[in-house]
Scaffold this motif. Structure first.
Motif: not given
Length: 224
Positions: A80-89, A93-105, A107-108
């Protein structure tokens, strides 16, 4: 990034939380959701997000890759600070669910990949920036942290198994002139990183090390 060992689900969704208390932590400017099944966001690691965002100013174009992303907070703030898209790994699976939720919230735009990055065979260098927060607690010491999920902290016998794997993976996906900022633990773990074949060969170099009370950040720069 695809493999039989991973599954890609770019659409965010709420984590399975039935019977589990969802918690929130302010991380930099973002409200991060998580629960005790994943590692609690550490305030000091904002420094890792900020460092990656600073390096982004002169890095080649392209997305940020975050390995061992947990709830996703560090990559989200960096992107968000850099203005770049992100790929997370992450393997969890629970961590990934939270990563999706937090990224959407936040706006990333983030593609979250659930699986073991060590099972992915990159076809070509793709990323200008890699951020990694692997487990780095030595196995015999994990009992000192009963509130933390074992998967998120067990770094193997000396704590460097996943950190070394992150360096290996980064050397294969990082674009020329790119950067990796890796989080590890005590300073004695640095020797295993400096002895890595991709460092001794010159493919990556240790450009800078920053020490904090709770851990250490290591900046690797790729050859031009």
């Amino acid at each position: 990034m695809t493999s039989d060992a991973v599954s890609v689900e770019p659409a965010p969704g709420p984590p399975p939380a039935e019977g589990v208390e969802q918690l929130t932590t302010v991380f930099s400017t973002e409200l991060i959701r998580w629960d005790r099944r994943v590692l609690e966001p550490r305030p000091w690691t904002v420094a890792q997000s900020v460092w990656v965002a600073q390096l982004a100013a002169t890095a080649p174009p392209g997305p940020i890759l975050e390995l061992c992303c947990g709830a996703g907070h560090m990559g989200i703030v960096a992107a968000k600070t850099a203005g770049r898209p992100l790929v997370q790994m992450d393997l969890d699976p629970v961590a990934c669910d939270y990563a999706r939720l937090n990224a959407a919230a936040a706006g990333v735009a983030s593609e979250v990949v659930q699986g073991d990055f060590r099972a992915v065979e990159p076809l070509a260098p793709t990323y200008p920036l890699v951020l990694a927060d692997p487990p780095w607690v030595p196995r015999e010491e994990v009992g000192q942290f009963p509130e933390d999920p074992l998967l998120a902290i067990d770094g193997g016998p000396d704590g460097t198994d996943l950190a070394v794997a992150c360096v290996s993976h980064t050397a294969r996906v990082l674009l020329p002139g790119g950067h990796l900022v890796l989080q590890v633990g005590p300073v004695d773990q640095l020797a295993a990183l400096e002895a890595h074949a991709d460092v001794t060969s010159g493919a990556l170099r240790v450009a800078e090390v920053r020490q904090f009370d709770r851990g250490m950040l290591v900046h690797f720069a790729a050859a031009e």
